[in-house]
Design an enzyme around this catalytic site. Structure first.
Site, PDB file in Angstrom:
ATOM      1  N   TYR A 144       0.827  -1.218   0.000  1.00 55.92           N
ATOM      2  CA  TYR A 144       0.000   0.000   0.000  1.00 55.92           C
ATOM      3  C   TYR A 144       0.859   1.265   0.000  1.00 55.92           C
ATOM      4  O   TYR A 144       0.444   2.285  -0.564  1.00 55.92           O
ATOM      5  CB  TYR A 144      -0.997  -0.022   1.168  1.00 55.92           C
ATOM      6  CG  TYR A 144      -2.186  -0.907   0.842  1.00 55.92           C
ATOM      7  CD1 TYR A 144      -3.181  -0.460  -0.029  1.00 55.92           C
ATOM      8  CD2 TYR A 144      -2.288  -2.190   1.355  1.00 55.92           C
ATOM      9  CE1 TYR A 144      -4.256  -1.275  -0.365  1.00 55.92           C
ATOM     10  CE2 TYR A 144      -3.358  -3.007   1.025  1.00 55.92           C
ATOM     11  CZ  TYR A 144      -4.343  -2.551   0.163  1.00 55.92           C
ATOM     12  OH  TYR A 144      -5.400  -3.358  -0.181  1.00 55.92           O
TER      13      TYR A 144
ATOM     14  N   SER B  37     -16.669  -2.596 -13.117  1.00 59.32           N
ATOM     15  CA  SER B  37     -17.205  -3.841 -13.671  1.00 59.32           C
ATOM     16  C   SER B  37     -18.408  -4.323 -12.859  1.00 59.32           C
ATOM     17  O   SER B  37     -19.064  -5.280 -13.261  1.00 59.32           O
ATOM     18  CB  SER B  37     -16.118  -4.910 -13.678  1.00 59.32           C
ATOM     19  OG  SER B  37     -15.682  -5.162 -12.354  1.00 59.32           O
TER      20      SER B  37
ATOM     21  N   GLY C  77     -16.741   3.307 -15.180  1.00 56.45           N
ATOM     22  CA  GLY C  77     -15.471   2.629 -14.913  1.00 56.45           C
ATOM     23  C   GLY C  77     -15.502   1.581 -13.826  1.00 56.45           C
ATOM     24  O   GLY C  77     -14.507   1.379 -13.141  1.00 56.45           O
TER      25      GLY C  77
ATOM     26  N   ALA D  24     -13.632   6.780 -20.243  1.00 53.13           N
ATOM     27  CA  ALA D  24     -14.247   7.811 -19.400  1.00 53.13           C
ATOM     28  C   ALA D  24     -13.732   9.209 -19.743  1.00 53.13           C
ATOM     29  O   ALA D  24     -14.492  10.173 -19.760  1.00 53.13           O
ATOM     30  CB  ALA D  24     -13.987   7.495 -17.925  1.00 53.13           C
TER      31      ALA D  24
ATOM     32  N   ASN E 155     -12.994   3.630  -5.540  1.00 48.86           N
ATOM     33  CA  ASN E 155     -11.556   3.888  -5.625  1.00 48.86           C
ATOM     34  C   ASN E 155     -11.009   4.396  -4.295  1.00 48.86           C
ATOM     35  O   ASN E 155     -11.666   5.148  -3.583  1.00 48.86           O
ATOM     36  CB  ASN E 155     -11.264   4.910  -6.724  1.00 48.86           C
ATOM     37  CG  ASN E 155     -11.687   4.408  -8.087  1.00 48.86           C
ATOM     38  OD1 ASN E 155     -11.908   3.205  -8.244  1.00 48.86           O
ATOM     39  ND2 ASN E 155     -11.808   5.288  -9.049  1.00 48.86           N
ATOM     40  N   ILE E 156      -9.776   4.002  -4.019  1.00 50.03           N
ATOM     41  CA  ILE E 156      -9.114   4.440  -2.790  1.00 50.03           C
ATOM     42  C   ILE E 156      -8.234   5.662  -3.051  1.00 50.03           C
ATOM     43  O   ILE E 156      -7.682   6.234  -2.124  1.00 50.03           O
ATOM     44  CB  ILE E 156      -8.286   3.288  -2.172  1.00 50.03           C
ATOM     45  CG1 ILE E 156      -7.234   2.765  -3.162  1.00 50.03           C
ATOM     46  CG2 ILE E 156      -9.234   2.153  -1.746  1.00 50.03           C
ATOM     47  CD1 ILE E 156      -6.290   1.715  -2.558  1.00 50.03           C
TER      48      ILE E 156
ATOM     49  N   HIS F 229     -14.682   1.903  -0.372  1.00 48.50           N
ATOM     50  CA  HIS F 229     -13.632   0.938  -0.028  1.00 48.50           C
ATOM     51  C   HIS F 229     -12.448   1.582   0.691  1.00 48.50           C
ATOM     52  O   HIS F 229     -11.365   1.021   0.708  1.00 48.50           O
ATOM     53  CB  HIS F 229     -13.163   0.205  -1.296  1.00 48.50           C
ATOM     54  CG  HIS F 229     -14.235  -0.671  -1.886  1.00 48.50           C
ATOM     55  ND1 HIS F 229     -14.168  -1.189  -3.153  1.00 48.50           N
ATOM     56  CD2 HIS F 229     -15.402  -1.125  -1.362  1.00 48.50           C
ATOM     57  CE1 HIS F 229     -15.262  -1.919  -3.383  1.00 48.50           C
ATOM     58  NE2 HIS F 229     -16.028  -1.887  -2.323  1.00 48.50           N
TER      59      HIS F 229
HETATM   60  N1  APR Z   1     -12.801   4.425 -18.978  1.00 42.28           N
HETATM   61  C1  APR Z   1     -13.913   3.819 -18.493  1.00 42.28           C
HETATM   62  N2  APR Z   1     -13.935   2.552 -18.061  1.00 42.28           N
HETATM   63  C2  APR Z   1     -12.788   1.854 -18.159  1.00 42.28           C
HETATM   64  C3  APR Z   1     -11.598   2.403 -18.666  1.00 42.28           C
HETATM   65  C4  APR Z   1     -11.632   3.756 -19.098  1.00 42.28           C
HETATM   66  N3  APR Z   1     -10.559   4.381 -19.603  1.00 42.28           N
HETATM   67  N4  APR Z   1     -10.635   1.455 -18.624  1.00 42.28           N
HETATM   68  C5  APR Z   1     -11.202   0.361 -18.117  1.00 42.28           C
HETATM   69  N5  APR Z   1     -12.504   0.600 -17.820  1.00 42.28           N
HETATM   70  C6  APR Z   1     -13.507  -0.293 -17.236  1.00 42.28           C
HETATM   71  C7  APR Z   1     -13.298  -1.762 -17.518  1.00 42.28           C
HETATM   72  O1  APR Z   1     -13.891  -2.125 -18.754  1.00 42.28           O
HETATM   73  C8  APR Z   1     -13.991  -2.397 -16.320  1.00 42.28           C
HETATM   74  O2  APR Z   1     -15.361  -2.669 -16.582  1.00 42.28           O
HETATM   75  O3  APR Z   1     -13.430  -0.149 -15.850  1.00 42.28           O
HETATM   76  C9  APR Z   1     -13.892  -1.335 -15.218  1.00 42.28           C
HETATM   77  C10 APR Z   1     -12.934  -1.671 -14.116  1.00 42.28           C
HETATM   78  O4  APR Z   1     -13.418  -2.777 -13.420  1.00 42.28           O
HETATM   79  P1  APR Z   1     -12.591  -3.415 -12.225  1.00 42.28           P
HETATM   80  O5  APR Z   1     -11.161  -3.559 -12.630  1.00 42.28           O
HETATM   81  O6  APR Z   1     -13.323  -4.630 -11.797  1.00 42.28           O
HETATM   82  O7  APR Z   1     -12.627  -2.274 -11.085  1.00 42.28           O
HETATM   83  P2  APR Z   1     -13.760  -1.933 -10.031  1.00 42.28           P
HETATM   84  O8  APR Z   1     -15.108  -2.261 -10.563  1.00 42.28           O
HETATM   85  O9  APR Z   1     -13.505  -0.567  -9.545  1.00 42.28           O
HETATM   86  O10 APR Z   1     -13.395  -2.959  -8.876  1.00 42.28           O
HETATM   87  C11 APR Z   1     -14.146  -2.935  -7.702  1.00 42.28           C
HETATM   88  O11 APR Z   1     -12.693  -4.526  -6.678  1.00 42.28           O
HETATM   89  O12 APR Z   1     -10.581  -5.334  -6.075  1.00 42.28           O
HETATM   90  C12 APR Z   1     -11.673  -4.602  -5.722  1.00 42.28           C
HETATM   91  O13 APR Z   1     -11.768  -3.130  -3.948  1.00 42.28           O
HETATM   92  C13 APR Z   1     -11.354  -3.213  -5.278  1.00 42.28           C
HETATM   93  O14 APR Z   1     -12.663  -1.200  -5.497  1.00 42.28           O
HETATM   94  C14 APR Z   1     -12.207  -2.366  -6.157  1.00 42.28           C
HETATM   95  C15 APR Z   1     -13.339  -3.299  -6.512  1.00 42.28           C
END
Ligand code: APR
EC number: 2.3.1.286
Length: 242
Positions: free
Chosen positions: A56, A175, A173, A214, A90-91, A107
């Protein structure tokens, strides 16, 4: 003038991708070369706190060097016309540095540390990091102020309540694979429109989609909303509906 309309922005790692911060599920299943279970669980902390702190500390140093991108700035700009609450997984602090004034971190926040004895003891790290032997006021080791896998999400009930008062929800942004954050996407009343901004968004729920980065899509979307309001979304450039 009536009550100001409320836009809730649910954001995830993708909103910070264009600031150079890696997302979680786009790559090889590893997070900055680590299996998440080795660095982001209570078990990892029990097993190897030094590794967790070092991990971290690296993430924090990386985030300090990163700058908010066009998406963070556009989201802040929405406040020119609406009440806006950003609920982020996001952190990082890029929403705040981009100018958003209401940001709820589901988170946790990498810029803060907290006591391992008393959850209420949270401190701002400023330019510091956390090292073994750094103690809270009650004498216990400090840990990152982060929600790890398997831990409670104390901000969730507040986030849920806020989302229920939305007049428009923008999901950007994320999943939506992690609970309970994913539940927020459908927490607003049925008639409230939802716009999903993600280049890889799947169309499994009724929503409007902007399948673009985004940093490209958000400025266009925000300009449209500021100019036209939220009642008629059909003119948003690039908008798809399922
Ligand atoms: N603009 C928009 N979306 C984007 C971009 C971009 N430039 N690049 C990638 N993405 C999308 C991907 O297609 C994906 O659907 O952002 C999403 C990211 O998904 P994850 O990697 O799963 O991230 P997130 O949903 O924030 O994860 C949630 O998981 O590990 C844990 O605690 C952690 O907060 C995190 C949580």
């Amino acid at each position: 003038m009536g009550k100001q309309q409320h836009i809730v922005v649910l954001s995830g790692a993708g909103v910070s991708a264009e600031s150079g911060i890696q997302t979680f599920r786009d790559g090889d299943g590893l997070w900055e070369n680590h299996n998440v279970h080795d660095v982001a669980t209570p078990e990892a902390w029990q097993r190897d706190p030094e590794l967790v702190l070092r991990f971290y500390n690296e993430r924090r140093q990386q985030i300090r060097k990163a700058a908010p991108n066009a998406a963070h700035k556009a989201i802040a700009h929405l406040e020119d016309g609406f009440k806006v609450t950003v609920i982020t997984q996001n952190i990082d602090d890029l929403h705040e540095r981009g100018g958003s004034s209401e940001v709820l971190h589901l988170h946790g926040e990498i810029g803060k540390a907290r006591s391992t004895l008393d959850d209420r003891l949270v401190i701002n790290l400023g330019q510091s990091d956390i090292y073994p032997g750094d103690l809270c006021d009650k004498g216990s080791q400090l840990r990152p102020h982060i929600v790890w896998f398997g831990e409670d999400v104390p901000m969730y009930p507040i986030a849920h309540e806020i989302t229920q008062t939305a007049d428009l929800v923008i999901v950007v942004g994320t999943s939506l694979q992690v609970q309970p954050a994913s539940f927020l996407a459908s927490a607003a009343p049925y008639h409230v429109a939802r716009i999903v901004v993600d280049p890889k968004a799947s169309a499994d729920t009724p929503a409007f989609y902007l399948r673009d980065a985004a940093g490209v899509a958000m400025p266009v979307l925000v300009d449209y909303l500021l100019e036209n309001g939220i009642e008629d979304l059909s003119g948003i450039p690039g908008l798809q509906h399922n």
